[in-house]
Enzyme design. Sequence first.
Site, PDB file in Angstrom:
ATOM      1  CD1 TRP A  90       8.013  -0.387   7.210  1.00 47.09           C
ATOM      2  CD2 TRP A  90       6.776   1.470   7.148  1.00 47.09           C
ATOM      3  NE1 TRP A  90       6.690  -0.729   7.398  1.00 47.09           N
ATOM      4  CE2 TRP A  90       5.911   0.383   7.356  1.00 47.09           C
ATOM      5  CE3 TRP A  90       6.200   2.749   7.075  1.00 47.09           C
ATOM      6  CZ2 TRP A  90       4.527   0.509   7.504  1.00 47.09           C
ATOM      7  CZ3 TRP A  90       4.830   2.884   7.202  1.00 47.09           C
ATOM      8  CH2 TRP A  90       4.020   1.783   7.426  1.00 47.09           C
ATOM      9  CG  ASN A 211       2.233   2.383  10.404  1.00 49.73           C
ATOM     10  OD1 ASN A 211       1.359   2.903   9.701  1.00 49.73           O
ATOM     11  ND2 ASN A 211       2.218   1.098  10.715  1.00 49.73           N
ATOM     12  CD  GLU A 212      -1.890   1.322  11.060  1.00 46.87           C
ATOM     13  OE1 GLU A 212      -1.692   0.301  11.732  1.00 46.87           O
ATOM     14  OE2 GLU A 212      -2.518   1.322   9.982  1.00 46.87           O
ATOM     15  CE1 TYR A 280      -5.813  -1.887   5.303  1.00 44.71           C
ATOM     16  CE2 TYR A 280      -5.292  -0.470   7.174  1.00 44.71           C
ATOM     17  CZ  TYR A 280      -4.956  -1.007   5.951  1.00 44.71           C
ATOM     18  OH  TYR A 280      -3.761  -0.668   5.367  1.00 44.71           O
ATOM     19  CD  GLU A 323      -1.425   1.757   6.352  1.00 46.13           C
ATOM     20  OE1 GLU A 323      -2.183   0.837   6.722  1.00 46.13           O
ATOM     21  OE2 GLU A 323      -0.313   1.953   6.827  1.00 46.13           O
TER      22      GLU A 323
END
Length: 411
Positions: A90, A211-212, A280, A323
């Site tokens: 980050w 991020n995302e 995920y 990820e």
Amino acid sequence: MHLFALSCLASLLSCAAVAAEASHASTTIEKRAVPSGFVTTNGAQFDLDGEPFYFVGANSFWLPLLLTQDDVDATFQTMQSAGVQVVRTWAFNAINATELPYALESGLTYYQVWNNSDWTLNEGSQGLERLDYVVETAGKYGIRLILTFTNNWFGYGGAELYIYHILGNTAITHDEFYTNPTIIASYQRYAQTIVERYKDSPNVFAWELMNEARCAGDTLPSGPDCVPGSETLTTWYQLQSDYVRSLDPYHMITTGGEAGEDFEASLALPNIDFGTYHMYPQTWYPELDYPGSNFSVEEWGLGWIEAHANTAAYVGKPLLIEEFGVTGLENKTEIYPVWVGYALASGHAIEPWQFGELNLTEDGGNRVIKYTDQIYQGASPNDGFTFYINQTAVWDVFTAAAVVQGYRSGP
Ligand SMILES: *[C@@H]1O[C@H](CO)[C@@H](O)[C@H](O)[C@H]1NC(C)=O
Ligand SMILES: *[C@@H]1O[C@H](CO)[C@@H](O)[C@H](O)[C@H]1NC(C)=O
Ligand SMILES: *[C@@H]1O[C@H](CO)[C@@H](O)[C@H](O)[C@H]1NC(C)=O
Ligand SMILES: *[C@@H]1O[C@H](CO)[C@@H](O)[C@H](O)[C@H]1NC(C)=O
Ligand SMILES: *[C@@H]1O[C@H](CO)[C@@H](O)[C@H](O)[C@H]1NC(C)=O
Ligand SMILES: *[C@@H]1O[C@H](CO)[C@@H](O)[C@H](O)[C@H]1NC(C)=O
């Protein structure tokens, strides 16, 4: 698909050979002439100084949060010995004015302090100087960084800090982050700060917009204009990637997207250099692997990898599964070889969530960093997805994959 994956399991190396052939067939896009030592793209491949660059990466959001430079060095050393060549971390850490006294007392790293409707930058020894050290030290270990400008989630100060502070009581939806001109200007001011600071460094692998990015966040819902099929995120990616490119002609830019966006349209944008996605299935689809389910976490993952590989091949840009994870040591041990083998065979770069370091020295190794992230008895934060060097069967999957990627890279 399954037969292929199984043969990959048997030998990571034979998969690599198949994939290496496949990747030469991809079309080439015009290459920017980048300074030597900068990673760029050549068609569907990453390229370093004219040679293909395949890699295994690591996620480590906590690296710039460490209190001692020795711990930063030790972590990069472990990564290097595991064959890691790219680390994603980050480049944001925002707090609010109320949290400042706690941050000062606990040694927490912070780069932005929000107060009322604006933020101020912290370039000091508890601020960007820590990120400076991480960027500088990465290079000593032959590692390059993916630096992310903000978070969709609350963790370490994301989009909703911009929204709440700038819009105050009028904040209604999370996706105002992507469309409100004042918020966009504030985000760009921060992105510019980071880009200007490190734009000459070959230790930067790529800039990452967020991020995302998603239409909804942790506390605010999505609005009617940001729904599956809408182009809100694609439009934002386009504006921000064009903006970052205007500041830095050389470093690659990627979205940091995970799911729930138009992957193909985003990847096709002129200033998005490679694709990212996250995976995920165990947490996204808790019904998998339960009695009555006809689909497993493992199989679902293979389908997700294949779908992204096909799209990236069609668009003609490189792909990073940036990820992925399952919880439980047995699950990891069973599933990772299959996913990793298949991803390698598809020409991916891979970056599991998340890298663990043991024997950190700070505060007896018991410091709470923020939220529930903790360095416990010297082990870096363990969110259930973390894998450490003492978990040999899992660790070896990634070190073996790094060897495969090394063979495919030149010279
Ligand atoms: C600042 O953050 C804390 C949580 O750490 C929160 O309780 C508080 O409401 C925030 N203050 C403002 C003004 O947003
Ligand atoms: C936040 O703003 C208020 C009002 O402008 C000011 O009194 C206070 O000192 C500021 N806090 C910080 C930490 O800058
Ligand atoms: C699993 O079951 C659902 C619903 O019965 C069906 O639509 C789907 O095709 C099945 N998937 C597989 C892989 O068999
Ligand atoms: C392993 O995965 C299954 C679902 O696939 C899950 O129910 C179980 O909790 C996981 N094990 C651990 C220890 O997390
Ligand atoms: C961490 O420290 C312990 C105790 O000194 C030692 O046994 C272990 O090998 C160390 N682990 C690593 C990964 O360095
Ligand atoms: C490895 O280290 C982690 C973090 O300290 C610990 O939780 C785990 O029990 C250790 N051993 C194994 C085999 O996972």
